[in-house]
Design a protein around this motif. Structure first.
Motif, PDB file in Angstrom:
ATOM      1  N   VAL A 399       0.846  -1.199   0.000  1.00 36.00           N
ATOM      2  CA  VAL A 399       0.000   0.000   0.000  1.00 36.00           C
ATOM      3  C   VAL A 399       0.875   1.240   0.000  1.00 36.00           C
ATOM      4  N   SER A 400       0.520   2.233  -0.822  1.00 36.04           N
ATOM      5  CA  SER A 400       1.246   3.496  -0.869  1.00 36.04           C
ATOM      6  C   SER A 400       0.718   4.437   0.203  1.00 36.04           C
ATOM      7  N   GLY A 401       1.405   5.564   0.379  1.00 37.24           N
ATOM      8  CA  GLY A 401       0.975   6.552   1.356  1.00 37.24           C
ATOM      9  C   GLY A 401      -0.382   7.141   1.042  1.00 37.24           C
ATOM     10  N   SER A 402      -0.766   7.137  -0.236  1.00 37.43           N
ATOM     11  CA  SER A 402      -2.077   7.677  -0.622  1.00 37.43           C
ATOM     12  C   SER A 402      -3.167   6.622  -0.610  1.00 37.43           C
ATOM     13  N   GLY A 403      -2.821   5.397  -0.226  1.00 35.62           N
ATOM     14  CA  GLY A 403      -3.821   4.339  -0.157  1.00 35.62           C
ATOM     15  C   GLY A 403      -3.923   3.468  -1.402  1.00 35.62           C
ATOM     16  N   GLU A 404      -3.143   3.756  -2.437  1.00 39.99           N
ATOM     17  CA  GLU A 404      -3.167   2.919  -3.633  1.00 39.99           C
ATOM     18  C   GLU A 404      -2.528   1.565  -3.313  1.00 39.99           C
ATOM     19  N   LYS A 405      -3.108   0.496  -3.874  1.00 41.03           N
ATOM     20  CA  LYS A 405      -2.667  -0.841  -3.528  1.00 41.03           C
ATOM     21  C   LYS A 405      -2.085  -1.581  -4.738  1.00 41.03           C
ATOM     22  N   ILE A 406      -1.103  -2.404  -4.463  1.00 42.17           N
ATOM     23  CA  ILE A 406      -0.611  -3.407  -5.400  1.00 42.17           C
ATOM     24  C   ILE A 406      -0.863  -4.763  -4.752  1.00 42.17           C
ATOM     25  N   VAL A 407      -1.643  -5.588  -5.427  1.00 44.23           N
ATOM     26  CA  VAL A 407      -1.977  -6.909  -4.908  1.00 44.23           C
ATOM     27  C   VAL A 407      -1.302  -7.953  -5.794  1.00 44.23           C
ATOM     28  N   LEU A 408      -0.510  -8.812  -5.184  1.00 54.28           N
ATOM     29  CA  LEU A 408       0.212  -9.852  -5.911  1.00 54.28           C
ATOM     30  C   LEU A 408      -0.207 -11.220  -5.406  1.00 54.28           C
ATOM     31  N   SER A 409      -0.404 -12.149  -6.321  1.00 52.74           N
ATOM     32  CA  SER A 409      -0.736 -13.523  -5.949  1.00 52.74           C
ATOM     33  C   SER A 409       0.256 -14.464  -6.599  1.00 52.74           C
ATOM     34  N   ALA A 410       0.484 -15.601  -5.952  1.00 54.88           N
ATOM     35  CA  ALA A 410       1.423 -16.593  -6.461  1.00 54.88           C
ATOM     36  C   ALA A 410       0.694 -17.900  -6.710  1.00 54.88           C
ATOM     37  N   GLU A 411       1.069 -18.551  -7.783  1.00 52.90           N
ATOM     38  CA  GLU A 411       0.537 -19.871  -8.107  1.00 52.90           C
ATOM     39  C   GLU A 411       1.701 -20.731  -8.578  1.00 52.90           C
ATOM     40  N   GLU A 412       2.125 -21.663  -7.705  1.00 51.84           N
ATOM     41  CA  GLU A 412       3.310 -22.470  -7.963  1.00 51.84           C
ATOM     42  C   GLU A 412       4.500 -21.546  -8.233  1.00 51.84           C
ATOM     43  N   ASP A 413       5.100 -21.590  -9.420  1.00 49.28           N
ATOM     44  CA  ASP A 413       6.251 -20.726  -9.704  1.00 49.28           C
ATOM     45  C   ASP A 413       5.873 -19.591 -10.643  1.00 49.28           C
ATOM     46  N   ARG A 414       4.680 -19.032 -10.434  1.00 49.26           N
ATOM     47  CA  ARG A 414       4.227 -17.878 -11.204  1.00 49.26           C
ATOM     48  C   ARG A 414       3.779 -16.785 -10.245  1.00 49.26           C
ATOM     49  N   LEU A 415       3.989 -15.526 -10.643  1.00 50.66           N
ATOM     50  CA  LEU A 415       3.604 -14.378  -9.830  1.00 50.66           C
ATOM     51  C   LEU A 415       2.721 -13.474 -10.681  1.00 50.66           C
ATOM     52  N   PHE A 416       1.610 -12.989 -10.084  1.00 47.36           N
ATOM     53  CA  PHE A 416       0.632 -12.217 -10.836  1.00 47.36           C
ATOM     54  C   PHE A 416       0.279 -10.925 -10.109  1.00 47.36           C
ATOM     55  N   LEU A 417       0.076  -9.865 -10.877  1.00 45.33           N
ATOM     56  CA  LEU A 417      -0.580  -8.657 -10.395  1.00 45.33           C
ATOM     57  C   LEU A 417      -2.079  -8.871 -10.524  1.00 45.33           C
ATOM     58  N   VAL A 418      -2.811  -8.656  -9.438  1.00 50.29           N
ATOM     59  CA  VAL A 418      -4.265  -8.812  -9.457  1.00 50.29           C
ATOM     60  C   VAL A 418      -4.897  -7.433  -9.510  1.00 50.29           C
ATOM     61  N   ARG A 419      -5.656  -7.182 -10.576  1.00 49.26           N
ATOM     62  CA  ARG A 419      -6.271  -5.861 -10.752  1.00 49.26           C
ATOM     63  C   ARG A 419      -7.587  -6.031 -11.493  1.00 49.26           C
ATOM     64  N   ASP A 420      -8.639  -5.424 -10.937  1.00 48.87           N
ATOM     65  CA  ASP A 420      -9.974  -5.466 -11.533  1.00 48.87           C
ATOM     66  C   ASP A 420     -10.414  -6.897 -11.811  1.00 48.87           C
ATOM     67  N   GLY A 421     -10.078  -7.783 -10.897  1.00 48.47           N
ATOM     68  CA  GLY A 421     -10.506  -9.166 -11.024  1.00 48.47           C
ATOM     69  C   GLY A 421      -9.712  -9.986 -12.027  1.00 48.47           C
ATOM     70  N   LYS A 422      -8.678  -9.404 -12.617  1.00 46.31           N
ATOM     71  CA  LYS A 422      -7.862 -10.117 -13.599  1.00 46.31           C
ATOM     72  C   LYS A 422      -6.432 -10.275 -13.082  1.00 46.31           C
ATOM     73  N   ARG A 423      -5.745 -11.249 -13.641  1.00 44.33           N
ATOM     74  CA  ARG A 423      -4.365 -11.507 -13.240  1.00 44.33           C
ATOM     75  C   ARG A 423      -3.417 -11.207 -14.408  1.00 44.33           C
ATOM     76  N   PHE A 424      -2.343 -10.515 -14.085  1.00 42.39           N
ATOM     77  CA  PHE A 424      -1.366 -10.123 -15.097  1.00 42.39           C
ATOM     78  C   PHE A 424       0.006 -10.641 -14.660  1.00 42.39           C
ATOM     79  N   PRO A 425       0.668 -11.449 -15.485  1.00 42.83           N
ATOM     80  CA  PRO A 425       1.915 -12.095 -15.053  1.00 42.83           C
ATOM     81  C   PRO A 425       3.075 -11.117 -14.920  1.00 42.83           C
ATOM     82  N   LEU A 426       3.971 -11.462 -13.996  1.00 45.00           N
ATOM     83  CA  LEU A 426       5.226 -10.747 -13.815  1.00 45.00           C
ATOM     84  C   LEU A 426       6.365 -11.604 -14.367  1.00 45.00           C
ATOM     85  N   GLU A 427       7.374 -10.948 -14.938  1.00 50.74           N
ATOM     86  CA  GLU A 427       8.536 -11.641 -15.475  1.00 50.74           C
ATOM     87  C   GLU A 427       9.792 -11.140 -14.771  1.00 50.74           C
ATOM     88  N   PRO A 428      10.611 -12.030 -14.224  1.00 52.39           N
ATOM     89  CA  PRO A 428      11.822 -11.590 -13.512  1.00 52.39           C
ATOM     90  C   PRO A 428      12.793 -10.871 -14.439  1.00 52.39           C
TER      91      PRO A 428
END
Length: 565
Positions: A399-428
């Motif tokens: 959470v940022s100082g202004s209240g904005e959030k970054i929500v991340l979820s993990a599934e096995e060896d994958r990491l996702f940004l969760v936004r508006d009910g959708k998942r967007f993958p992250l790449e190292p």
């Protein structure tokens, strides 16, 4: 050419050997080359590399070349034996070899000051005049580049315009300007142009008949076409469009060679023979020893040192030579195992920060070494860009100082940004750093900081977020004048066109289009050192209008405000 319209037909292998197997004169078995070619095609497809050439040599004198893909995407012209590539900083070792040849002829002294040959040379005030040895080892305290000046003499002359940083020489600091100065020293000592000296002393004796020491417009017809990302203001991704890079004429000794795979195999063969060539020695044993000696450690945590024109690394009692090269539209890599006597050069016609010819060169070398030892060949590396082995460490809400959030979820060896009910993958993209497949995260990498081994802070450019486990300050003071430094700055030179400046957590940062961030350390009002370590790179802001700096001078190169935040 748009990335989504990639011509897969361009990824056609042109075999250097006739069908029916390897020539006895070629290092590597058919099985090893089959594994190498499959790995190269996989990497080219994953990273969308237009064209690529491989040169291999061993200390017994055997050489091999392989050619892949397109030299020109528009015409479909394939990479072929006569295709030329700009090899960039692989040229530095040629310059170092020329210096050592003149030392052998007693026409140069490695410990002599540069001013003995360039009396007009004056480094920054407060910096001692460097020796030839210091230029060769990047320990002269010179900045890295001066990309707005097209020829070497005015580049080197312009070092007098700079002011030294407090604290003296920084030790190792990679400097193209230093090798440009070496080219001028060579021309003065030999009374000949660099290209002519290179031709007579190295290229002709080695039979490198296709290689030249200048890059001119006349070479475009036989050269590969170079490519770069269409967007120059953000970290690149393979799916992004590619465009033709500008053709840059170049004659400076830090990166002026134009060559092909067969000629680079001849260069490798000489290195693996420790300076010897079929026509006679290029370098004496003593000079070759100087060239490959680890003179200076690159960084405290880096296992590499720098010799003369090469990074030098020791492993398992063997010495490895390494270097990369980059030019607008081109990237290359060299890796050689002197102990086992095998080396490889990889040449590509794309310059994109996430294309790593070093990975290809390393795989080729490991495969050939395993093959020569009768060991199992290495498996082809997995080309899954979304795999995050420790994904669960990052899962949670920040959470940022202004209240904005970054929500991340993990599934096995994958990491996702969760936004508006959708998942967007992250790449190292390195340690604790990720590319996020979401349009709101296109300009910077998402990076993390840890406490007690856990990621508790997330940063995206100027935005800063913390998890519930974070302990520490949450508000920071920023000098009022720093507000006017923020923004996007641009230049028109073909090397570095864009960077952004922002502050975060009370500190000022410079972010490059490759996704790197550099801390700006205050030196005096409006002037900063670029980087937390003591380096000779500075950034100065001036030409203020309504409180906003309109110009940012990065190590002598002027960039201008593109827009005001």
């Amino acid at each position: 050419m748009a990335g989504r319209r990639w011509a897969m037909s361009a990824l056609v292998l042109i075999a250097a050997a006739a069908s029916g197997g390897e020539s006895p004169k070629s290092p590597g078995s058919p099985a090893a080359w089959e594994r190498i070619e499959a790995a190269v095609r996989s990497r080219m497809s994953a990273e969308r590399i237009p064209g690529l050439a491989i040169a291999v040599a061993d200390s017994s004198g055997r050489t091999a070349e392989r050619y892949f893909g397109a030299a020109d995407l528009k015409t479909g012209r394939p990479v072929a034996p006569d295709t030329l590539f700009q090899i960039g900083s692989l040229s530095k070792a040629f310059t170092a070899a020329l210096v050592l040849r003149l030392v052998e002829a007693e026409r140069l002294d490695l410990e002599s000051p540069v001013t003995e040959w360039l009396p007009w040379f004056r480094p920054s005030q407060g910096v001692r005049v460097p020796t030839i040895h210091q230029l060769l080892t990047h320990t002269a305290g010179l900045p890295g580049d001066r990309d707005d000046i097209p020829s070497p003499l005015p580049v080197v002359f312009a070092t007098r315009e700079r002011r030294a940083l407090p604290g003296g020489s920084p030790g190792f600091h990679y400097s193209n300007i230093g090798y440009q100065a070496l080219g001028l020293v060579l021309e003065t000592a030999a009374h000949r142009p660099y290209a002519e000296l290179l031709e007579s002393e190295i290229l002709r004796p080695l039979g490198m008949s296709a290689t030249s020491g200048t890059i001119t417009a006349a070479a475009r017809a036989t050269s590969a076409t170079g490519y770069e990302p269409a967007w120059d203001d953000r970290p690149p991704h393979p799916r992004d469009p590619l465009v033709e890079a500008p053709w840059v004429e170049y004659a400076a000794a830090d990166g002026c060679l134009l060559s092909n795979a067969a000629d680079m195999a001849r260069w490798l063969r000489m290195l693996l023979s420790r300076g010897a060539a079929p026509s006679g020695r290029i370098l004496s044993e003593e000079s070759f020893g100087r060239m490959t000696r680890p003179w200076v450690r690159v960084a405290p945590l880096d296992p590499s040192s720098y010799g003369y024109g090469f990074f030098v690394r020791s492993a398992e009692g063997r010495t490895f030579l390494l270097h990369t090269g980059g030019m607008p539209g081109f990237a290359s890599a060299l890796e050689a195992d002197l102990g086992r006597g095998i080396g490889v050069v990889v040449l590509t016609n794309v310059a994109r920060a996430d294309v790593r010819p070093t990975d290809i060169a390393g795989f080729v070398l490991r495969t050939l070494l395993a093959d020569a030892a009768g060991e199992a060949l290495p498996e082809i590396p997995e080309e899954d860009r979304t795999r995050v082995p420790n994904a669960k460490e990052y899962a949670g809400t920040f959470v940022s100082g202004s209240g904005e959030k970054i929500v991340l979820s993990a599934e096995e060896d994958r990491l996702f940004l969760v936004r508006d009910g959708k998942r967007f993958p992250l790449e190292p993209r390195g340690e604790d750093r990720f590319w996020v497949d979401h349009p709101d995260f296109g300009l910077f990498f998402l990076r993390f900081a840890r406490q007690n081994g856990r990621p508790v802070e997330a940063a995206y450019g100027p935005a800063w977020y913390v998890s519930e486990a974070y302990e520490g300050r949450r508000s920071f003071d920023v000098p009022k004048e720093w507000s006017g430094y923020r923004g996007h700055y641009r230049a028109t030179n073909p090397w570095t066109r864009s960077f952004r400046v922002f502050f975060r957590q009370g500190k000022l940062f410079l972010a490059t289009s490759a996704g790197d961030e550099r801390l700006l350390v205050p030196l005096e009002p409006g002037r900063f050192r670029v980087g937390a370590e003591r380096v000779p790179e500075t950034l100065r802001f001036d030409e203020s209008v309504d409180g906003w700096a309109q110009r940012a001078v990065l190590s002598g190169v002027s960039f201008y405000r593109f827009f005001t935040p």
